[in-house]
Each structure stands twice: as structure tokens, then as C-alpha cells.
Write a protein that holds these residues in place. Sequence first.
Motif, PDB file in Angstrom:
ATOM      1  N   ALA A  34       0.829  -1.206   0.000  1.00 36.53           N
ATOM      2  CA  ALA A  34       0.000   0.000   0.000  1.00 36.53           C
ATOM      3  C   ALA A  34       0.860   1.252   0.000  1.00 36.53           C
ATOM      4  O   ALA A  34       0.485   2.285  -0.585  1.00 36.53           O
ATOM      5  N   GLN A  35       2.024   1.196   0.639  1.00 38.05           N
ATOM      6  CA  GLN A  35       2.941   2.330   0.616  1.00 38.05           C
ATOM      7  C   GLN A  35       3.501   2.541  -0.793  1.00 38.05           C
ATOM      8  O   GLN A  35       3.565   3.678  -1.278  1.00 38.05           O
ATOM      9  N   VAL A  36       3.876   1.464  -1.443  1.00 42.94           N
ATOM     10  CA  VAL A  36       4.390   1.556  -2.812  1.00 42.94           C
ATOM     11  C   VAL A  36       3.313   2.119  -3.744  1.00 42.94           C
ATOM     12  O   VAL A  36       3.605   2.911  -4.652  1.00 42.94           O
ATOM     13  N   GLU A  37       2.068   1.724  -3.503  1.00 43.33           N
ATOM     14  CA  GLU A  37       0.958   2.190  -4.339  1.00 43.33           C
ATOM     15  C   GLU A  37       0.515   3.608  -3.985  1.00 43.33           C
ATOM     16  O   GLU A  37      -0.377   4.162  -4.634  1.00 43.33           O
ATOM     17  N   GLY A  38       1.110   4.208  -2.958  1.00 42.43           N
ATOM     18  CA  GLY A  38       0.817   5.587  -2.607  1.00 42.43           C
ATOM     19  C   GLY A  38      -0.405   5.792  -1.748  1.00 42.43           C
ATOM     20  O   GLY A  38      -0.850   6.922  -1.552  1.00 42.43           O
TER      21      GLY A  38
END
Length: 236
Positions: free
Chosen positions: A142-146
Motif C-alpha cells: 500500500a505504501q508503494v501504491e501511494g
Amino acid sequence: MARPRQFDEDAVLCSVRDQFWNAGYAATSLQDLMRVSGLGKGSLYAAFGDKHELFLRVLRRYVASLDHAVRGSIDSAPRAVDALRSFVMLPVGDPAGRAARRGCLLANSTTELASADPVVAAEARRAYEGITAVLAEGVRRAQVEGDLSASVDPSGLARALLATQQGLTFMGRAGMDVETLAATAHSLATQLLPTAVDRRDSVDPPRGPGDPVAPAPGVPRSATSPTGRTSPSAAS
């Protein structure tokens, strides 16, 4: 040469699981296990051992299934944050409240047995550590996906998500009405996993020269995220 078993092992274990799940460990007798399994005492013990061994077999299967389901939900979700929210909302997935009142076999068993049964306590710790690791993977994605801040500690948030979900499970098991439980679940999910719109609306920093212009009247604020890309809620 051993004779092949004349019963469906998976069906027997599912029936036994449901008995332990509905009644609890202490309230389940050998007669109950014989009744739901359709096996005599000798066959039951020969195939699965005593009551405690049978319970551990069922609990481990349940934990493996739960781990697989959580991982599959995160892996298959278009956005990981949505799967994380769904995990928090699991206790209120049944609008009639039956699932909430039944609780979770792992949570029920931990509450009933862990303080007096070191083997069950160890199984519970292992299970919760495994689920936390899966949730942490989801947080990182979820962090990578923003959708989650890069400053969030994945393991810390994963533990918070698990504690929240298990707390809701306990409250449902204790009899909280499903409407109140659902409202509480929504509130907690929003606080732990704010959407792009939630984050933007909670703090609107002053705009300076060159900053993005606010949407024109009539244009929903949810149309774009603070980075300018379409938010998950707007794209759905």
C-alpha cells in the motif's frame, strides 16, 4: 497391511472444528465428537488421537486456512489498502450478526485456553505472528501504491490492524449489536487506513504561488489525490 480408512477425513475434521467453534473446548465432550464425526471412540482415537490432539489438529488447519485467506485477499486486491480495510471489517461481514456472535476459532480458543495450556498459547503466538507478517506485506504494498504514508512502520501498523480486528471480534462475541459494531469498525478502519480524501480533508495546507488550484464549484474534491493522480475512491 493397514486397512484404508472408511471415512472422509476432511469432512470429519470440518465437523469437529464446528463443534469446538460453536461450543468451545471444555464444553465439547467425547460423545459430542463421536456424534458430529460419526465415528466410534476407537476409530476416532486411532485416527486423530485424544481430544486435545484432535483440537490442535483442527486449530492448526483453521490457522493455515486463515493465513491463506488473508494472503490471498491482499494478493488479489487491485489495491492492497482495500484488502487491509476488508480485514478489519471481517467481524461485521454478516449483516445479521451471526458471524460476530460466533467469533473466531483462534480468538475464542486463545481466550479460553491460552492462560492454562502452553501448547495452545504457543500455537496462538505463532498464528498471530504469521498473520502480522502477511498484513505487514500488505502495508508495504500500500505504501508503494501511494495509499499509505512512507513514514508508517509496516509491522507496527500490521499489529494495530490485527489488534483492532481481534478486539472487534471479541466485542461481537460479547454481544455488541451489529449496527454499533459496524459503526465502530468503520471508524477504526478510517483512523488506521485513511483514504486519500480523508488525508486531504483532515489537513488542508495553505496554498502558495504555483500550488494546485482548488477544484471548481461542483467538482468533487475526491476526483484527485494530493499528488494529482486519481484516487482509489474516485476510480472505483
